[in-house]
Write an enzyme that holds these catalytic residues in place. Structure first.
Site, PDB file in Angstrom:
ATOM      1  CG  LEU A 104      47.881  11.585  -7.048  1.00 22.92           C
ATOM      2  CD1 LEU A 104      47.555  13.038  -6.799  1.00 22.92           C
ATOM      3  CD2 LEU A 104      49.311  11.444  -7.537  1.00 22.92           C
ATOM      4  N   GLY A 105      46.611   8.289  -4.009  1.00 17.71           N
ATOM      5  CA  GLY A 105      46.586   7.732  -2.663  1.00 17.71           C
ATOM      6  C   GLY A 105      45.157   7.544  -2.192  1.00 17.71           C
TER       7      GLY A 105
ATOM      8  CB  ALA B  38      39.925   8.469   6.679  1.00 17.67           C
TER       9      ALA B  38
ATOM     10  N   GLY C 126      38.397   9.078   1.168  1.00 20.20           N
ATOM     11  CA  GLY C 126      38.198   8.716  -0.221  1.00 20.20           C
ATOM     12  C   GLY C 126      39.522   8.570  -0.932  1.00 20.20           C
TER      13      GLY C 126
ATOM     14  CB  VAL D 172      43.895  11.715  -3.700  1.00 19.24           C
ATOM     15  CG1 VAL D 172      44.258  13.059  -4.285  1.00 19.24           C
ATOM     16  CG2 VAL D 172      43.412  11.865  -2.287  1.00 19.24           C
TER      17      VAL D 172
ATOM     18  CG  ASP E  74      43.551  11.077  10.318  1.00 17.88           C
ATOM     19  OD1 ASP E  74      44.310  10.444  11.079  1.00 17.88           O
ATOM     20  OD2 ASP E  74      43.112  10.608   9.259  1.00 17.88           O
TER      21      ASP E  74
END
Ligand SMILES: *[C@@H]1O[C@H](CO)[C@@H](O)[C@H](O)[C@H]1NC(C)=O
Ligand SMILES: *[C@@H]1O[C@H](CO)[C@@H](O)[C@H](O)[C@H]1NC(C)=O
Ligand SMILES: *[C@@H]1O[C@H](CO)[C@@H](O)[C@H](O)[C@H]1NC(C)=O
Ligand SMILES: *[C@@H]1O[C@H](CO)[C@@H](O)[C@H](O)[C@H]1NC(C)=O
Ligand SMILES: *[C@@H]1O[C@H](CO)[C@@H](O)[C@H](O)[C@H]1NC(C)=O
Ligand SMILES: *[C@@H]1O[C@H](CO)[C@@H](O)[C@H](O)[C@H]1NC(C)=O
Length: 809
Positions: A525-526, A529, A531, A533, A644
């Site tokens: 999915l993406g 920073a 890890g 997903v 973040d």
């Protein structure tokens, strides 16, 4: 800062003058005697702009060529029209505009295979126009034939479809012959989508009908389907009123190609594709859907005839991108391996042997759940019944292929089964009876659930938008992530004690569990920073839940014990604007966190996509994020500084509620390349200035990032757009402040009608944002204060200049 607010008006004026030049460019006439030969090295006829080409395209691997029109400047070379109902021609075939005025496609043996118009017309020339329309005209420039009036599966901007017009889907992605779906503008004025029976093309019940038919008064009925040059698709009624099909607004028509295609799977979709590659000449984004209909094709195809969208004996899962995913029932396989919509056949034919001593030797039963069919295949209903006798009733009945049991009732179904679909809201069990191959038992997984394979399109979209940002921005993000290390929880003693008593419903998963749930970490999915997903699905006999599994890397080496403690701390947070942590896995090096799945992607993809999301929804999202942050800072047991905050870390759930993700993780990440900080010293992104100075890091760093993001939400643009022509517009924060100072905020929302009529609120949001991005952290309000200012509970005073040295202003 002497720079006056640059106007968008100048920019559009420029465009306005640039356009006619393009239009007036010479249309290269294709004159009598011109010829195209089907071969690998034949060059097509181009439009003057070179954007479209007309010619032969190789298809399959048997030296066949399709006469087609395609987008020629993009890597996909997407075909938008094809001749001869999609039937390709053999190599060496010739297309000729003869001196006799006839336009014909003939095989190498001289056999005529396609001819667009009757021999009574005499063509003088033909032309591939910049719009994508191929025209053939007579000596008086009357158009004898146009590809726009004879569309196949696609329409393009400036194309109009009259009553009686039709689009046909193609059979498969690679076979252009007629497929199983049709779009028609019916003579009475409604636009419909319907499946058809092949080969007769009988239309089955429509699965989409526009409300543009007034039986009492034809002037209220639709008469044209229009795709206008700004990329809007709509139906025009006789009285001139329109019914929009394109939802939302198209923000940058000049930068994108558009097409609307009746796709192979029956979904009518409008797509956009950037006209030019991004930095470094890389095309990161391909065709992206802007709008589609129907919204749920698995359910909307309802007629009794035909196999539904997936074909017979299969079942349909609606994916989050509106696409059907078709799968065969256990014990069945695809009729055509290359065509997922072809339907399924039974692997071992069911034998009926009433003398068989034990049906259990002939069949086995697979139990599924969350699956429904339309009633048509039921032939028996048992009541009262329970799971055990429903199963037995089916296995001992020769005709029964599937039995469903549900609140004390049992339905038996026979073949073929049509329009099966996954519906997570149903309960009850589904028994699928599978004949064994010759009594020898084949090992079949008796899964308790259905593996919903989801398409990766959404993930690709999210990632492509992430990649689509400027390299500069990405660098900034990287830096921002690496400094996130400094962030940690600031425990407030009194509250911790209370919260540690609270029970968390945190589940502990094995790595094997999660590997299975994500099908071996297949659907990414993406990346962030912390890890990567992956999408997954958790099934229990009673429910199915979509999950997002975050595989952490770069963890602190000695974080072994801390990991579970941190996960528990995260799980302790409960707020409707935070993504919920459902569980974790802690097996040696494997550290994973399991979150609920957010179906509407990231705020970044929502804001910076093709069409501008509506104003009120954006405002609600901004409020939600502020509330979530206020909770993290002040209201949960331990103070959590996110560190973040950026649109990539805000997710949107089913109802577009903003949900902050990745909070609480900063503490776990390894002390990586913190030195990269020096490289970005002094640059404005989402990163608060105290990172670059020797100053303590407090919750105010999140306030700063929120302020930047708030402006992005309000103006639907990125904080940094290096490709802007006007230098003043590159940094959003500066541009906004200038416009605010000169009281010319309306310049910034020139194309946003909804925001324009809500200028008071817009101004308040901008003022709050300017307060948030003050250089001096102590001037920035707390998030709690921010929520109150946003909601108008407290007055917002005029903010000072957010620039580095106040004397400069
Ligand atoms: C194309 O041909 C037609 C007819 O001969 C003529 O009227 C027209 O001006 C030509 N266009 C160009 C650009 O040569
Ligand atoms: C076009 O051709 C027709 C005959 O095919 C002729 O009668 C007519 O005069 C021509 N028109 C022009 C403008 O040449
Ligand atoms: C049809 O509707 C229009 C308004 O859309 C109205 O002006 C007209 O009189 C109506 N015609 C009839 C026959 O009702
Ligand atoms: C295209 O249609 C949209 C929606 O109806 C409209 O706002 C826009 O002005 C139209 N553009 C042109 C060039 O006609
Ligand atoms: C159609 O969409 C355009 C552009 O978003 C909008 O201006 C117009 O009001 C809409 N028309 C209708 C009838 O909804
Ligand atoms: C399967 O059954 C058929 C008919 O009963 C028989 O002819 C065939 O030999 C059997 N095959 C095996 C592998 O047992």
């Amino acid at each position: 800062m002497e720079i006056p607010c640059p106007t968008l008006r100048n920019f559009s004026l420029l465009l306005f003058f640039a356009l006619p030049v393009l239009v007036a460019a010479q249309t290269a006439n294709i004159s009598s005697g011109s010829l195209l030969v089907a071969s690998d090295d034949s060059s097509p006829w181009h439009s003057p702009s070179k954007e479209f080409a007309f010619g032969f395209r190789p298809v399959g691997d048997q030296n066949l060529f399709l006469l087609a029109i395609w987008f020629d400047t993009i890597p996909d070379k997407t075909i938008v029209w094809y001749a001869n109902e999609g039937k390709p021609a053999p190599e060496g075939s010739k297309l000729e505009l003869g001196v006799d005025g006839q336009f014909t496609l003939t095989t190498p043996h001289g056999e005529e295979i396609w001819k667009p118009y009757s021999a009574v017309y005499k063509a003088a020339y033909a032309a591939m126009l910049n719009s994508g329309n191929f025209i053939i005209a007579d000596n008086e420039s009357n158009h004898i034939w146009e590809s726009f009036r004879n569309p196949t599966d696609t329409i393009l901007p400036t194309q109009i479809m009259e009553r009686g017009g039709l689009l046909s889907s193609r059979l498969t992605e690679n076979s252009y012959e007629k497929g199983r779906f049709q779009l028609r503008l019916l003579p009475e004025g409604k636009l419909v989508l319907n499946p058809i029976a092949l080969p007769t093309e009988k239309a089955y019940d429509a699965y989409y009908i526009s409300d543009t038919y007034d039986p009492a008064n034809d002037t209220n009925s639709g008469f044209q389907l229009v795709f206008n040059e700004s990329g809007y698709l709509y139906i025009v009624r006789r009285n001139g009123n329109i019914k929009n099909l394109t939802s939302g607004s198209i923000s940058l028509p000049q930068d994108f190609y558009y097409r609307a295609t009746l796709d192979v799977d029956g979904v009518f979709t409008q797509y956009a594709h950037p006209k030019s590659p991004t930095e470094g000449n890389i095309w990161v984004q391909s065709w992206t859907p802007v709008w589609f209909e129907p919204k749920d094709i698995c359910s909307d195809i309802k007629g009794d005839l035909g196999g539904g969208v997936c074909g017979l004996n299969s079942y349909c899962t609606l994916q989050s991108n509106g696409r059907p995913n078709c799968q065969c029932l256990p014990g069945f396989s695809l009729l055509d391996q290359d065509d997922k919509l072809s339907g399924c056949k039974q692997d071992n034919v069911q034998r009926c042997d009433p003398t068989a001593p034990n049906p259990e030797e002939l069949y086995e039963i697979t139990v599924l759940s969350n699956l429904v069919w339309r009633t048509s295949a039921n032939y028996e209903e048992l009541q009262p019944s329970n799971e055990v006798n429903c199963r037995d009733a089916c296995i001992s009945d020769c005709n029964c292929v599937v039995a469903i049991t549900y609140s004390g009732r049992c339905w038996k179904k026979k073949l073929p089964l049509s329009s099966g679909k996954v519906d997570i809201s149903t309960y009850g069990k589904v028994f699928v009876k599978i004949p064994k191959a010759n009594h020898t038992s084949r090992e079949l997984p008796s899964s308790e659930n259905i593996n919903m394979k989801e398409d990766q399109a959404t993930a690709v979209l999210v990632i492509s938008i992430l990649l689509g940002g400027s390299v500069f921005l990405n660098l900034l993000f990287m830096a921002a992530s690496s400094i996130a290390f400094f962030c940690s929880y600031h425990k407030r003693q009194t509250l911790t004690e209370v919260s540690s008593i609270l029970e968390t419903n945190l589940r502990s998963f094995t790595f094997e569990n999660l590997k299975k749930a994500t099908e071996g970490f297949r659907d990414e999915l993406g990346r962030g920073a912390f890890g990567t997903v992956y999408k997954g699905i958790l099934s229990s006999p009673s429910s199915t839940t979509l999950i997002a599994v975050k595989k952490l890397d770069n963890l602190l080496q000695d974080g072994e014990k801390e990991f579970v403690a941190e996960a528990r701390a995260i799980a302790m947070t409960h707020h409707k604007n935070l993504v919920r942590l459902l569980g974790f896995c802690d097996e040696g090096q494997q550290k994973l966190l399991v979150y609920e799945f957010m179906s509407n992607g990231t705020l970044a993809s929502f804001l910076f996509g093709i069409s501008r999301p509506d104003w009120n929804r954006r405002v609600q999202i901004a409020f939600g994020i502020a509330r979530g942050l206020a909770y993290l800072h002040d209201e949960c047991g331990t103070q959590i500084i996110h560190c973040d905050i950026k649109p990539q870390n805000i997710l949107l759930d089913d109802s577009f509620t903003a949900r902050i993700s990745d909070f609480g993780l900063a503490k776990l990440i390894m002390n990586g390349q913190t030195r990269t900080l020096t490289a970005i010293r002094g640059t404005r992104g989402y990163v608060a200035p105290e990172w670059f100075r020797n100053m303590p890091i407090t919750a105010k760093v999140d306030v700063y990032s929120f302020g930047v993001m708030l402006l992005e939400i309000v103006f639907c643009r990125k904080s940094l757009e290096t490709e802007r022509e006007n230098e003043e517009e590159v940094i959003l924060v500066d541009w906004v402040y200038d416009c605010y100072r000169y009281r010319r905020l309306e310049m910034l929302v020139e194309n946003d009608e909804e925001a324009k009529i809500d200028m008071k609120r817009l101004e308040r949001l901008v003022m709050v944002a300017i307060w948030c991005i003050q250089e001096d952290p102590s001037l920035r309000p707390s998030m709690k204060m921010v929520t109150q200012m946003l909601e108008g509970v407290v007055q917002v005073s005029v903010p000072p200049c957010p620039c580095p040295f106040s004397s400069f202003c």
